[in-house]
Design an enzyme around this catalytic site. Sequence first.
Site, PDB file in Angstrom:
ATOM      1  CG  HIS A 100       1.475   6.664  -1.110  1.00  0.00           C
ATOM      2  ND1 HIS A 100       0.516   7.064  -0.202  1.00  0.00           N
ATOM      3  CD2 HIS A 100       0.807   6.025  -2.114  1.00  0.00           C
ATOM      4  CE1 HIS A 100      -0.682   6.689  -0.645  1.00  0.00           C
ATOM      5  NE2 HIS A 100      -0.536   6.068  -1.798  1.00  0.00           N
ATOM      6  CG  ASP A 129      -3.990   5.300  -2.245  1.00  0.00           C
ATOM      7  OD1 ASP A 129      -3.317   6.333  -2.135  1.00  0.00           O
ATOM      8  OD2 ASP A 129      -4.832   5.129  -3.144  1.00  0.00           O
TER       9      ASP A 129
END
Length: 331
Positions: A308, A105
Amino acid sequence: MIDMPPLQFAHVNGIRMGFYEAGPKTDTPPLVLCHGWPELAFSWRYQIKALSEAGIRVIAPDQRGYGATDCPEPVEAYDIEHLTGDLVGLLDHLGIDKAIFVGHDWGGFVVWQMPLRYLERVAGVVGLNTPHTNRAWADPIELLRARFGADMYIVQFQDGAHEPDRIFGSRVEQTFDFFMRKPLPRNDAPSAEPPVAGIGALPKVNLAFPQIVASYDGKLDPRQPFLSSEEMQVFVDTFTRTGFTGGINWYRNMSRNWQRSADLDHIVRVPSLMIMAENDRVLPPSAADGMEKLVPDLEKYLVRDSGHWTQQEKPDEVSAKLIEWRRRRFG
């Protein structure tokens, strides 16, 4: 829940940084694991255990503004120059010449910047979900505003009144209950928008995260959580103490970072690995298309059936790939 190594501290780049270290100190080059938003070094708990047990030295900091690390007040203290400088300072503190930087991320964005700014300190780079991209053709916040509108969470984060910080901070458990879930099966999810140069792809879904969290009821959410109650409590307790402003300040420097990178060479000149997650809605595998033009020595690996939060959703597969790639490329 996997126990973390003892928390240590280092005074680096004007702040006190908390970090965790495991594995033999003689192993080189070590892996430095860099988390994203809203996360912690704790997000790497499975990799810390697996890599250290495989004989690999691993270091995982709570980055600037997070967890056990200082949270300076000025927004400019969270620009990319500070974030990369913190990691160099951590290497200096530990007496390490070069490291492999692994980032997920926002941490991925930071580690891809490391060889552009400190090539002599970087042995290799691993991006987890986050691809390396060229510099956007215009201010990224204005591009996001034009495409997704003022309610898009990154655009909202630019708010000087810190309203998103207040929403998340007043609903910490609700916030993590919303974020830390597996995505719905792929055929139930909308497709992604075409990528924006320098930003990547983003989903055709509601991106007004502060407002979603404000009205969120986990009992009505069909997505499955992947954290145990004990793991969830670590995030909730930590962010209840620290708030969210430090991490959101990273986003508040996106325009500043763009402005200050005009003269930067964006070619990554170290061995690199891009680990993609099949079902990540915000950073889909397609966002990494064409990376080879900027990263000549690049290997790609797809983790299937993961959203994610890849290193927590598919910890064994991510750890195994890191170990295999590290051994094959660096011995």
